[in-house]
Design an enzyme around this catalytic site. Structure first.
Site, PDB file in Angstrom:
ATOM      1  N   SER A 144       0.816  -1.218   0.000  1.00  0.00           N
ATOM      2  CA  SER A 144       0.000   0.000   0.000  1.00  0.00           C
ATOM      3  C   SER A 144       0.850   1.267   0.000  1.00  0.00           C
ATOM      4  O   SER A 144       0.318   2.366   0.096  1.00  0.00           O
ATOM      5  CB  SER A 144      -0.915   0.003   1.226  1.00  0.00           C
ATOM      6  OG  SER A 144      -0.152  -0.180   2.389  1.00  0.00           O
ATOM      7  N   THR A 171      -1.834   3.389   4.199  1.00  0.00           N
ATOM      8  CA  THR A 171      -1.006   4.588   4.149  1.00  0.00           C
ATOM      9  C   THR A 171      -0.175   4.699   5.418  1.00  0.00           C
ATOM     10  O   THR A 171      -0.692   4.418   6.502  1.00  0.00           O
ATOM     11  CB  THR A 171      -1.941   5.812   4.096  1.00  0.00           C
ATOM     12  OG1 THR A 171      -2.681   5.714   2.897  1.00  0.00           O
ATOM     13  CG2 THR A 171      -1.181   7.109   4.172  1.00  0.00           C
ATOM     14  N   THR A 219       1.806   7.043   0.405  1.00  0.00           N
ATOM     15  CA  THR A 219       0.907   5.937   0.058  1.00  0.00           C
ATOM     16  C   THR A 219       0.942   5.647  -1.434  1.00  0.00           C
ATOM     17  O   THR A 219       1.319   6.517  -2.237  1.00  0.00           O
ATOM     18  CB  THR A 219      -0.538   6.318   0.451  1.00  0.00           C
ATOM     19  OG1 THR A 219      -1.395   5.185   0.291  1.00  0.00           O
ATOM     20  CG2 THR A 219      -1.093   7.443  -0.391  1.00  0.00           C
ATOM     21  N   ARG A 221      -6.414   9.290 -10.192  1.00  0.00           N
ATOM     22  CA  ARG A 221      -7.104   9.563  -8.926  1.00  0.00           C
ATOM     23  C   ARG A 221      -6.086   9.953  -7.840  1.00  0.00           C
ATOM     24  O   ARG A 221      -5.045   9.324  -7.688  1.00  0.00           O
ATOM     25  CB  ARG A 221      -7.894   8.326  -8.498  1.00  0.00           C
ATOM     26  CG  ARG A 221      -8.621   8.473  -7.143  1.00  0.00           C
ATOM     27  CD  ARG A 221      -7.798   7.968  -5.989  1.00  0.00           C
ATOM     28  NE  ARG A 221      -8.556   7.938  -4.740  1.00  0.00           N
ATOM     29  CZ  ARG A 221      -8.006   7.701  -3.556  1.00  0.00           C
ATOM     30  NH1 ARG A 221      -6.719   7.478  -3.453  1.00  0.00           N
ATOM     31  NH2 ARG A 221      -8.724   7.702  -2.472  1.00  0.00           N
ATOM     32  N   VAL A 222      -6.405  10.989  -7.111  1.00  0.00           N
ATOM     33  CA  VAL A 222      -5.555  11.406  -5.992  1.00  0.00           C
ATOM     34  C   VAL A 222      -6.397  11.376  -4.727  1.00  0.00           C
ATOM     35  O   VAL A 222      -7.536  11.849  -4.727  1.00  0.00           O
ATOM     36  CB  VAL A 222      -4.983  12.821  -6.234  1.00  0.00           C
ATOM     37  CG1 VAL A 222      -4.239  13.323  -5.004  1.00  0.00           C
ATOM     38  CG2 VAL A 222      -4.059  12.824  -7.448  1.00  0.00           C
ATOM     39  N   GLY A 223      -5.839  10.832  -3.669  1.00  0.00           N
ATOM     40  CA  GLY A 223      -6.560  10.757  -2.395  1.00  0.00           C
ATOM     41  C   GLY A 223      -6.191  11.903  -1.472  1.00  0.00           C
ATOM     42  O   GLY A 223      -5.704  12.951  -1.901  1.00  0.00           O
ATOM     43  N   ASP A 224      -6.411  11.686  -0.205  1.00  0.00           N
ATOM     44  CA  ASP A 224      -6.147  12.724   0.805  1.00  0.00           C
ATOM     45  C   ASP A 224      -4.664  12.840   1.159  1.00  0.00           C
ATOM     46  O   ASP A 224      -4.207  13.909   1.600  1.00  0.00           O
ATOM     47  CB  ASP A 224      -6.920  12.407   2.092  1.00  0.00           C
ATOM     48  CG  ASP A 224      -6.568  11.023   2.646  1.00  0.00           C
ATOM     49  OD1 ASP A 224      -6.288  10.098   1.850  1.00  0.00           O
ATOM     50  OD2 ASP A 224      -6.560  10.864   3.882  1.00  0.00           O
ATOM     51  N   THR A 265      -5.690   7.954   7.495  1.00  0.00           N
ATOM     52  CA  THR A 265      -5.593   6.785   6.625  1.00  0.00           C
ATOM     53  C   THR A 265      -7.007   6.321   6.305  1.00  0.00           C
ATOM     54  O   THR A 265      -7.945   6.648   7.022  1.00  0.00           O
ATOM     55  CB  THR A 265      -4.775   5.673   7.326  1.00  0.00           C
ATOM     56  OG1 THR A 265      -4.694   4.539   6.459  1.00  0.00           O
ATOM     57  CG2 THR A 265      -5.397   5.244   8.628  1.00  0.00           C
ATOM     58  N   GLY A 266      -7.137   5.580   5.220  1.00  0.00           N
ATOM     59  CA  GLY A 266      -8.463   5.105   4.839  1.00  0.00           C
ATOM     60  C   GLY A 266      -8.915   5.737   3.536  1.00  0.00           C
ATOM     61  O   GLY A 266      -8.082   6.180   2.740  1.00  0.00           O
ATOM     62  N   GLY A 289      -9.681   8.200   1.138  1.00  0.00           N
ATOM     63  CA  GLY A 289      -9.296   9.606   1.077  1.00  0.00           C
ATOM     64  C   GLY A 289     -10.425  10.547   0.687  1.00  0.00           C
ATOM     65  O   GLY A 289     -10.457  11.696   1.144  1.00  0.00           O
TER      66      GLY A 289
HETATM   67  C1  SD4 Z   1      -6.014   7.316  -0.142  1.00  0.00           C
HETATM   68  N1  SD4 Z   1      -5.874   7.538   2.249  1.00  0.00           N
HETATM   69  O1  SD4 Z   1      -5.402   7.299  -1.210  1.00  0.00           O
HETATM   70  C2  SD4 Z   1      -5.216   7.036   1.080  1.00  0.00           C
HETATM   71  C3  SD4 Z   1      -4.830   5.614   1.063  1.00  0.00           C
HETATM   72  C4  SD4 Z   1      -5.371   4.785   2.049  1.00  0.00           C
HETATM   73  O2  SD4 Z   1      -6.756   2.941   2.257  1.00  0.00           O
HETATM   74  O3  SD4 Z   1      -5.240   5.073   3.202  1.00  0.00           O
HETATM   75  N2  SD4 Z   1      -6.015   3.749   1.550  1.00  0.00           N
HETATM   76  O4  SD4 Z   1      -7.213   7.516  -0.058  1.00  0.00           O
END
Ligand code: SD4
Length: 320
Positions: A79, A181, A199, A209-212, A232-233, A235
């Protein structure tokens, strides 16, 4: 109101007095500085590297970068960095950011072929007039600054992607293999805070795609007067509430770290109740006094803490 150390502690005490006993117990984990905390089980190894710097009176910024680099270069961590699961088109695209005690920030998103995006983010912070570089531009910048182009897709992650392609259904998996992450926060012997986050993002995401995680305020925030937070999680849910900035502001208002994380998780539920039941989001926070805590939506989020008195993995409290 400017939060001095004195009135910060007073505010913390007021907030603590108004919390239910269970939250209070969970929210008053304190360790003397220096201290480093980070997300998930792999935080234990990351903290070890960060700790070497902190214990030698090093800077929190150097500690969080060193810690974040550990899972980045581990091909078995699917990850983060090398070996990270690719997007649905088979590209491993990495997101990372870093923030220091002076409010300096650097970030990269959608970066391919570079094992240590956190260090590229630091270079963006220190060597450019910008705060964020993405995609091809981020790669060009990394190569111009001496980073090597490498293949990040391992045999194992390629096979996992090919298996996924058979059905091709995108569904974020909560607590994937108990690591995800890495967000890492440190308070050094001088009392300065810094944080980093890195991450490969959600596995099998859309290309681009871009997350948080690389977004300052969403996946990471540091205010040297108050505290620092990382997430984490999924985004998308964190960006919606600008999660880590919210956690730090909640600490500024007097909430202890765990309570601030809990309030931010509750904000996620309030904004998107149906989604919140299905996905994972976890916040982790550290304040200026060395108090720390976490909170998440679903059970299963762990975080690691290293100080002179503790070197341990904790389970975060959760809503569900
Ligand atoms: C995201 N928060 O890209 C990050 C990655 C992550 O479970 O934590 N994924 O959304």
């Amino acid at each position: 109101m400017k939060t001095t150390r004195r009135n910060f502690l007073k505010l913390s005490a007021v907030a603590a007095a108004s919390l239910p006993a269970t939250s209070l117990m969970a929210s008053t984990k304190t360790a003397n500085k220096p201290i480093v905390i980070s997300t998930w089980n792999f935080g234990m190894q990351a903290n070890e590297e960060a700790w070497k710097i902190l214990i030698a009176n090093g800077r929190a910024l150097d500690a969080v970068e060193a810690g974040a680099r550990v899972p980045e270069s581990d091909p078995k961590e699917t990850s983060v960095g090398l070996g990270g699961l690719p997007d649905r088109d088979g590209h491993v695209t990495l997101d990372a950011c870093i923030m220091d005690e002076n409010g300096n920030i650097g970030s990269v998103a959608g970066l391919e072929h570079i094992v240590h995006p956190v260090s590229v983010a630091r270079k963006v912070m220190e060597k450019t007039p910008h705060v964020m570089l993405v995609g091809e531009g981020a790669l060009q910048f990394a190569l111009a600054n001496g980073f090597k182009k490498e293949k990040l897709l391992t045999k194992e992650s390629e096979q996992a992607w090919k298996n996924w392609l058979k059905e091709g259904k995108y569904k974020p998996i909560a607590n994937i293999e108990n690591h995800d992450t890495i967000g890492i926060l440190a308070l050094d012997t001088k009392g300065n805070l810094s944080g980093a986050c890195t991450t490969s993002g959600m596995a099998y995401k859309m290309h681009g795609r871009v997350g948080d995680s690389p977004i300052i305020g969403a996946g990471l925030y540091v205010d040297n007067e108050v505290g620092a937070a990382t997430s984490t999680g999924v985004g998308e849910e964190v960006i919606r509430i600008v999660g880590c900035h919210l956690v730090v502001e909640l600490m500024r208002q007097g909430n202890l770290p765990e309570q601030a994380c809990k309030l931010a998780v509750e904000r996620i539920i309030q904004k998107n109740p149906a989604k919140a039941k299905e996905v994972q989001v976890g916040f982790l926070a550290l304040n200026k006094s060395g108090e720390y805590g976490a909170f998440c939506l679903q059970k299963g989020f762990s975080y690691a803490v290293h100080s002179d008195s503790i070197n341990q993995l904790f389970d975060s409290s959760s809503i569900y």
